[in-house]
Design a protein around this motif. Structure first.
Motif, mmCIF file in Angstrom:
data_model
loop_
_atom_site.group_PDB
_atom_site.id
_atom_site.type_symbol
_atom_site.label_atom_id
_atom_site.label_comp_id
_atom_site.label_asym_id
_atom_site.label_seq_id
_atom_site.Cartn_x
_atom_site.Cartn_y
_atom_site.Cartn_z
ATOM 1 N N GLY A 94 -10.700 14.336 1.360
ATOM 2 C CA GLY A 94 -9.380 14.629 1.909
ATOM 3 C C GLY A 94 -8.293 13.988 1.074
ATOM 4 O O GLY A 94 -8.563 13.109 0.239
ATOM 5 N N GLU A 95 -7.050 14.421 1.264
ATOM 6 C CA GLU A 95 -5.934 13.915 0.458
ATOM 7 C C GLU A 95 -5.891 12.388 0.482
ATOM 8 O O GLU A 95 -5.903 11.761 1.531
ATOM 9 C CB GLU A 95 -4.613 14.484 0.987
ATOM 10 N N GLY A 96 -5.864 11.791 -0.701
ATOM 11 C CA GLY A 96 -5.857 10.336 -0.825
ATOM 12 C C GLY A 96 -7.241 9.720 -0.888
ATOM 13 O O GLY A 96 -7.372 8.514 -1.114
ATOM 14 N N GLY A 97 -8.289 10.527 -0.710
ATOM 15 C CA GLY A 97 -9.656 10.009 -0.748
ATOM 16 C C GLY A 97 -10.121 9.700 -2.158
ATOM 17 O O GLY A 97 -9.527 10.156 -3.143
ATOM 18 N N LEU A 98 -11.203 8.935 -2.253
ATOM 19 C CA LEU A 98 -11.728 8.514 -3.556
ATOM 20 C C LEU A 98 -11.971 9.697 -4.492
ATOM 21 O O LEU A 98 -11.606 9.658 -5.664
ATOM 22 C CB LEU A 98 -13.037 7.747 -3.348
ATOM 23 N N TYR A 125 0.829 -1.196 0.000
ATOM 24 C CA TYR A 125 0.000 0.000 0.000
ATOM 25 C C TYR A 125 0.869 1.253 0.000
ATOM 26 O O TYR A 125 1.805 1.366 0.784
ATOM 27 C CB TYR A 125 -0.916 0.014 1.220
ATOM 28 N N GLU A 126 0.531 2.186 -0.871
ATOM 29 C CA GLU A 126 1.253 3.459 -0.928
ATOM 30 C C GLU A 126 0.239 4.583 -1.120
ATOM 31 O O GLU A 126 -0.497 4.610 -2.111
ATOM 32 C CB GLU A 126 2.255 3.475 -2.091
ATOM 33 N N ALA A 127 0.173 5.484 -0.149
ATOM 34 C CA ALA A 127 -0.762 6.604 -0.249
ATOM 35 C C ALA A 127 -0.390 7.472 -1.448
ATOM 36 O O ALA A 127 0.790 7.774 -1.655
ATOM 37 C CB ALA A 127 -0.735 7.425 1.033
ATOM 38 N N PRO A 128 -1.366 7.887 -2.251
ATOM 39 C CA PRO A 128 -1.056 8.617 -3.485
ATOM 40 C C PRO A 128 -0.636 10.067 -3.276
ATOM 41 O O PRO A 128 0.007 10.658 -4.128
ATOM 42 C CB PRO A 128 -2.379 8.556 -4.262
ATOM 43 N N GLY A 129 -0.993 10.667 -2.146
ATOM 44 C CA GLY A 129 -0.641 12.071 -1.924
ATOM 45 C C GLY A 129 -1.545 13.021 -2.693
ATOM 46 O O GLY A 129 -2.563 12.627 -3.263
ATOM 47 N N LYS A 130 -1.165 14.286 -2.750
ATOM 48 C CA LYS A 130 -1.983 15.315 -3.391
ATOM 49 C C LYS A 130 -2.024 15.102 -4.904
ATOM 50 O O LYS A 130 -1.009 14.841 -5.533
ATOM 51 C CB LYS A 130 -1.448 16.715 -3.081
ATOM 52 N N ALA A 131 -3.220 15.248 -5.466
ATOM 53 C CA ALA A 131 -3.416 15.032 -6.900
ATOM 54 C C ALA A 131 -3.714 16.349 -7.602
ATOM 55 O O ALA A 131 -4.361 17.241 -7.044
ATOM 56 C CB ALA A 131 -4.573 14.060 -7.125
ATOM 57 N N PHE A 132 -3.257 16.459 -8.851
ATOM 58 C CA PHE A 132 -3.586 17.605 -9.691
ATOM 59 C C PHE A 132 -5.076 17.596 -9.998
ATOM 60 O O PHE A 132 -5.678 16.545 -10.208
ATOM 61 C CB PHE A 132 -2.789 17.539 -10.994
ATOM 62 N N ARG A 133 -5.689 18.780 -10.053
ATOM 63 C CA ARG A 133 -7.105 18.906 -10.381
ATOM 64 C C ARG A 133 -7.268 19.761 -11.621
ATOM 65 O O ARG A 133 -6.662 20.831 -11.734
ATOM 66 C CB ARG A 133 -7.883 19.523 -9.216
ATOM 67 N N LEU A 134 -8.109 19.305 -12.537
ATOM 68 C CA LEU A 134 -8.355 20.056 -13.763
ATOM 69 C C LEU A 134 -8.920 21.440 -13.465
ATOM 70 O O LEU A 134 -8.663 22.403 -14.194
ATOM 71 C CB LEU A 134 -9.325 19.294 -14.664
ATOM 72 N N SER A 135 -9.683 21.554 -12.398
ATOM 73 C CA SER A 135 -10.314 22.826 -12.052
ATOM 74 C C SER A 135 -9.311 23.888 -11.623
ATOM 75 O O SER A 135 -9.672 25.059 -11.462
ATOM 76 C CB SER A 135 -11.357 22.620 -10.950
ATOM 77 N N GLU A 136 -8.050 23.490 -11.437
ATOM 78 C CA GLU A 136 -7.024 24.468 -11.076
ATOM 79 C C GLU A 136 -6.595 25.310 -12.284
ATOM 80 O O GLU A 136 -5.920 26.314 -12.128
ATOM 81 C CB GLU A 136 -5.796 23.749 -10.497
ATOM 82 N N LYS A 137 -6.982 24.873 -13.482
ATOM 83 C CA LYS A 137 -6.565 25.570 -14.698
ATOM 84 C C LYS A 137 -7.728 26.359 -15.306
ATOM 85 O O LYS A 137 -8.892 26.166 -14.955
ATOM 86 C CB LYS A 137 -6.013 24.560 -15.712
#
Length: 319
Positions: A221-225, A64-76
């Protein structure tokens, strides 16, 4: 999904279709092989809990490896609103499978890789991780075939900026490795253990509002679905048996879109693959780019329209 998941729902779909077709076409010769008929005995692992706490209590996060913060399309700047919209399109089944084989991929892996390609094409400057939550059926890892309970989880496919220059086949191979590792039974048992612990924590909270707040933190939250960039979901080839000639299209719509992102549901029927591209905004830039990437590989994509997300709003009962 509070009741079941795609794999748990599929037998019910077949049963309902069987009785509908039987009533609609009374002279049809339907073979009920593989269909759960009313009055037949249920399976033992269909009635019982999938696994007990003793079966999973010692499971460790070896894979198991937590994915961390993900890029979001809405940031652009491409995303201008938060109007949930779905687009539907289809491709020929044989052509799509042929493309999968040429890229060392499965349908969900290929779609995940194309989503990453789409993002880097439109946003080549980003240096954040693209996280694609790939839906996985936990039943094989838990040695339970027939449970109707919601036993789906997600495998985070973390696409770091270093993968930008990978050709599609190499990207697919890399993602397959992530899936193989995280599909290990030990990892599945660990994920299920986490689920049981979360449910136990929820049951200890008497106030429904507090329960919903805790659930929201877990989802967003970070790592959530729903904190990923994308979600891809493919239950597998629809085994409709004698009902296949009567089904010309099959789509799945869910109200489970990542915050500022996209979920793609993949289904198959009548010699075609059907895609529901559901997004947290209204612009068609991303779906057009995604389908163009498929066309660039020589496939014909037939667009079947768009509409608002039409999923039922569920109000939780008061205690």
């Amino acid at each position: 999904h509070s009741i079941t998941d795609g794999a748990g729902r599929a037998p019910l779909t077949r049963s309902v279709l069987y009785y509908y077709v039987q009533n609609r076409y009374p002279y049809a010769d339907l073979d009920p092989e593989g269909i759960y008929l009313a009055g037949t005995e249920s399976f033992v692992d269909e009635r019982s809990v999938p696994v007990t706490w003793d079966d999973v209590k010692d499971a460790e996060p070896t894979y198991y490896e937590a994915p961390g913060k993900a890029f979001r399309l809405s940031e652009k700047d491409i995303v201008k609103d938060n109007i949930e919209t779905e687009y539907r399109f289809m491709v020929d089944e044989k052509e799509f499978i042929k493309l999968n084989k040429s890229q060392d991929a499965s349908p969900s892996i290929l779609v995940s890789a194309l989503l990453a390609e789409m993002t880097w094409k439109l946003h080549p400057e980003i240096d954040e991780n693209i996280v694609i939550n790939l839906c996985m059926n936990m039943r094989p890892g838990l040695s339970n075939r027939h449970s109707h309970l919601p036993l789906f989880t997600t495998i985070p496919l973390t696409c770091r900026p270093s993968l930008k220059e990978f050709a599609l086949d190499m990207l697919c191979t890399s993602m397959r490795g992530m899936v193989i590792l995280q599909s290990e039974p030990e990892n599945v048992r660990y994920i299920y253990k986490q689920m049981l612990q979360t449910f136990e924590q929820l049951h200890e909270i008497p106030d429904i509002k507090d329960r919903m707040e805790l659930t929201a933190k877990g989802m967003y939250g970070e790592g959530g679905l729903l904190a990923s960039t994308f979600i891809t979901s493919y239950v597998g080839r629809s085994d409709l048996g004698c009902l296949s000639p009567y089904v010309k299209a099959m789509f799945t719509t869910v109200d489970a879109i990542p915050d500022g992102g996209v979920i793609i549901e993949i289904t198959s029927a009548d010699g075609k693959f059907f895609f529901t591209f559901m997004q947290d905004f209204s612009t068609d830039v991303y779906v057009r780019t995604f389908t163009d990437l498929i066309r660039e590989r020589g496939l014909t994509v037939s667009m079947l329209g768009s509409r608002p997300i039409l999923a039922p709003k569920v109000k939780l009962p008061k205690l």
